[in-house]
Write an enzyme that holds these catalytic residues in place. Structure first.
Site, PDB file in Angstrom:
ATOM      1  N   ASP A   1      -6.630  47.829  -3.556  1.00 33.54           N
ATOM      2  CA  ASP A   1      -7.617  46.752  -3.665  1.00 33.54           C
ATOM      3  C   ASP A   1      -8.960  47.071  -3.010  1.00 33.54           C
ATOM      4  OD1 ASP A   1      -5.873  45.130  -4.989  1.00 33.54           O
ATOM      5  OD2 ASP A   1      -5.723  43.601  -3.420  1.00 33.54           O
TER       6      ASP A   1
ATOM      7  N   GLU B   1      -0.771  29.485 -10.767  1.00 31.09           N
ATOM      8  CA  GLU B   1       0.611  29.412 -10.285  1.00 31.09           C
ATOM      9  C   GLU B   1       0.764  28.341  -9.207  1.00 31.09           C
ATOM     10  OE1 GLU B   1       1.661  34.109 -11.193  1.00 31.09           O
ATOM     11  OE2 GLU B   1       1.034  33.550  -9.194  1.00 31.09           O
TER      12      GLU B   1
ATOM     13  N   VAL C   1      -5.281  49.468  12.767  1.00 26.52           N
ATOM     14  CA  VAL C   1      -6.284  50.541  12.734  1.00 26.52           C
ATOM     15  C   VAL C   1      -7.651  49.892  12.891  1.00 26.52           C
ATOM     16  CG1 VAL C   1      -7.329  52.329  11.299  1.00 26.52           C
ATOM     17  CG2 VAL C   1      -4.848  52.015  11.295  1.00 26.52           C
TER      18      VAL C   1
ATOM     19  N   GLY D   1      -1.342  51.198   5.981  1.00 22.82           N
ATOM     20  CA  GLY D   1      -1.028  50.069   5.106  1.00 22.82           C
ATOM     21  C   GLY D   1       0.286  50.263   4.374  1.00 22.82           C
TER      22      GLY D   1
ATOM     23  N   GLY E   1       1.482  48.161   2.198  1.00 20.06           N
ATOM     24  CA  GLY E   1       1.477  47.252   1.046  1.00 20.06           C
ATOM     25  C   GLY E   1       1.895  48.028  -0.198  1.00 20.06           C
ATOM     26  N   PHE E   2       1.433  47.558  -1.357  1.00 17.64           N
ATOM     27  CA  PHE E   2       1.887  48.181  -2.607  1.00 17.64           C
ATOM     28  C   PHE E   2       1.466  49.640  -2.722  1.00 17.64           C
ATOM     29  CE2 PHE E   2       2.452  43.774  -3.816  1.00 17.64           C
ATOM     30  CZ  PHE E   2       3.663  43.852  -4.473  1.00 17.64           C
ATOM     31  N   GLY E   3       0.208  49.955  -2.367  1.00 21.28           N
ATOM     32  CA  GLY E   3      -0.277  51.328  -2.507  1.00 21.28           C
ATOM     33  C   GLY E   3       0.343  52.258  -1.486  1.00 21.28           C
TER      34      GLY E   3
ATOM     35  N   ALA F   1      -1.149  44.806  -8.243  1.00 19.37           N
ATOM     36  CA  ALA F   1      -0.201  45.723  -7.626  1.00 19.37           C
ATOM     37  C   ALA F   1      -0.027  47.041  -8.409  1.00 19.37           C
ATOM     38  CB  ALA F   1       1.138  45.016  -7.435  1.00 19.37           C
TER      39      ALA F   1
END
Ligand SMILES: Cc1cc2nc3c(=O)[nH]c(=O)nc-3n(C[C@H](O)[C@H](O)[C@H](O)COP(=O)(O)OP(=O)(O)OC[C@H]3O[C@@H](n4cnc5c(N)ncnc54)[C@H](O)[C@@H]3O)c2cc1C
Length: 442
Positions: free
Chosen positions: A317, A179, A81, A13, A15-17, A335
């Site tokens: 998450d 938003e 994966v 991943g 992403g942010f992590g 995040a």
């Protein structure tokens, strides 16, 4: 003299992590492989701006290979994966067509950061009528659907049907829902107001549906009230204490606790409610015997490793974390949590290389931000509550700061400045083979 093999860290991943974990390992004496089914990092906090034509996809996404091009110990693999062999310390990979991949990838240490998806509360059939804005693909689908709805209304002679095309429903009044509703209102009232000849886009109805008794429940009630007033000023109608019980091609059915369900005719519904952890969390839980919560998050130890597998970290998450007393704690699905966990996992790996101990993970909450529209936002930063322009300016700076890539920052800053002055949105394109009409078979 043969060199000793460096430990192999695989990160699932980007992403942010995952990205933070790899960044912290870029100069460590390890070989790192980053596996993602996308070739880019997506800045999810701004996908709703792509969905409403304010930004273009390339401005909020950045190629993973470009991020790590100078880091010789980092390899990027484009693959999905599909599973784990924890005892053999191997990942099972699937090809992202047409890219061939080996079926298995071995590791010494694994960090899994697969994120989450939207959940339709067991009604997956709603997804085809109520798209979400989590991925770039779905954000683009929403953009096409919103813009096509205005086009359809312009071409529709029947007044009732025209009304349905001009009714926009956003489900869920968390930060993303708020938003989205604010942006659709600005699109209708500001950007498009002179674009059509038959319809007046300013007459569009934008409804924001929320099951709770206030919007932005993760904020203090005073900021929820301010956010709701800002939404009303933009022309958004907030319907609270309403549960969505049906979504189909012609609209949304709500339950407000009365005997009679409420029916709203709408052709453009956006889903911003409910999350479920990545399926990878479930697989790790099954294999290790770790607990899962009701949204599928796997429970990890206080050092973010999987029970019985100190070589496997799971972050972001898709997890909840045991505190030092062993109690599972759900941290906010934002995040900063994933980023801090990614950095922490990398620090533990570095400490282990030096045969040092490292303490338990502790989340440092820096605050909560949500924007509503032009110069309107709310912020709760360590108990300091801001709203209006100041909160909006804070939101702007924070989002620019965390956006990956200097070029993207510059482009987004220019876009936002131009939009602020002109009220325009440069990316109002209906793309893809299917427009809203095709998708509904109408
Ligand atoms: C619309 C929206 C708006 C948001 N706004 C905000 C905000 O304003 N502020 C904030 O702090 N947070 C916000 N969030 C939440 C934030 O984006 C998440 O908390 C954060 O992305 C979690 O990071 P992560 O690393 O756990 O997962 P992600 O960032 O989602 O990364 C997961 C990565 O794993 C990859 N992946 C998943 N499964 C596989 C697989 N099987 N094989 C290979 N790769 C896989 C994915 O492609 C992805 O790149 C928002 C989220 C959404 C959806």
């Amino acid at each position: 003299m043969s060199e000793l093999r460096k430990p192999h860290v695989v990160v699932v991943g980007g992403g942010f992590g995952g990205l933070q974990a790899v960044a912290k390992l870029r100069r460590a004496p390890v070989e790192v492989t980053l596996v993602d089914r996308r070739n880019f990092h997506l800045f999810q906090p701004l996908t709703y701006q792509v969905a409403t034509g304010a930004l273009s996809p390339g401005e909020i996404a950045y190629p993973l290979r470009a991020i790590f091009k100078r880091d010789g110990n980092v390899r990027v693999v484009l693959a999905e994966v599909s599973g784990f062999e924890l005892d053999a310390r191997e990942l099972l990979l699937c090809s992202v067509s047409p890219v061939p991949v080996p079926e298995r990838l071995g590791y010494d240490t694994l960090i899994v950061a697969g994120g989450s998806n939207y959940s339709y509360f067991g009604h997956e059939e709603w997804q085809m009528y109520a798209a979400e804005v989590k991925s770039l693909e779905s954000a683009l689908a929403v953009r096409s659907r919103l813009l096509a709805a205005f086009e359809a209304a312009e071409a529709e002679p029947n007044t009732d049907l025209r009304g349905a095309w001009l009714t926009f429903v956003v489900v869920g009044a968390g930060p993303t829902g708020v938003e989205m509703a604010g942006q659709i209102a600005e699109l209708a009232r500001d950007t498009l107001r002179r674009d059509f000849r038959t319809i007046d886009p300013r007459r569009a109805r934008i409804l924001l549906i929320e099951a709770a008794d206030r919007v932005l429940t993760s904020f203090p009630p005073s900021l929820s009230a301010k956010a709701e007033r800002s939404l009303q000023r933009l022309g958004v109608t907030v319907l609270k204490k309403r549960t969505v019980v049906g979504i189909d091609a012609a609209g949304v059915t709500l339950d407000s606790g009365d005997d009679r369900p409420e029916r709203i005719a709408s052709r453009a519904v956006v889903w911003a409610a409910g999350v479920t952890a990545s399926g990878l969390a479930g697989r790790l839980a099954e294999l290790s015997g770790a607990e899962r919560d009701r949204v599928g998050r796997v429970t990890v130890q206080s050092d973010l490793t999987l029970r019985g597998h100190p070589e496997v970290f799971a972050i972001g998450d898709m997890v909840r974390v045991r505190d030092v007393n062993g109690e599972p704690v759900v941290l906010p699905g934002v995040a900063p949590v994933a980023m801090q966990q990614g950095r922490y996992a990398a620090q533990v790996i570095r400490a282990r290389l030096r045969e040092r101990e490292y303490g338990a993970f502790r989340y440092r909450d820096k605050g909560n931000l949500a924007t509503i529209g032009r110069a309107a936002a709310v912020a709760d930063i360590k108990g300091v509550r801001l709203s209006g322009f100041l909160a909006w300016a804070t939101w702007l700076v924070v989002h620019l700061w965390y956006l990956i890539g200097f070029q993207n920052r510059l482009l987004v800053l220019i876009r936002w400045s131009v939009s602020f002055v002109t009220h325009g949105r440069g990316a109002r394109l209906i793309t893809g083979a299917s427009t809203a009409g095709d998708e509904r078979g109408g």
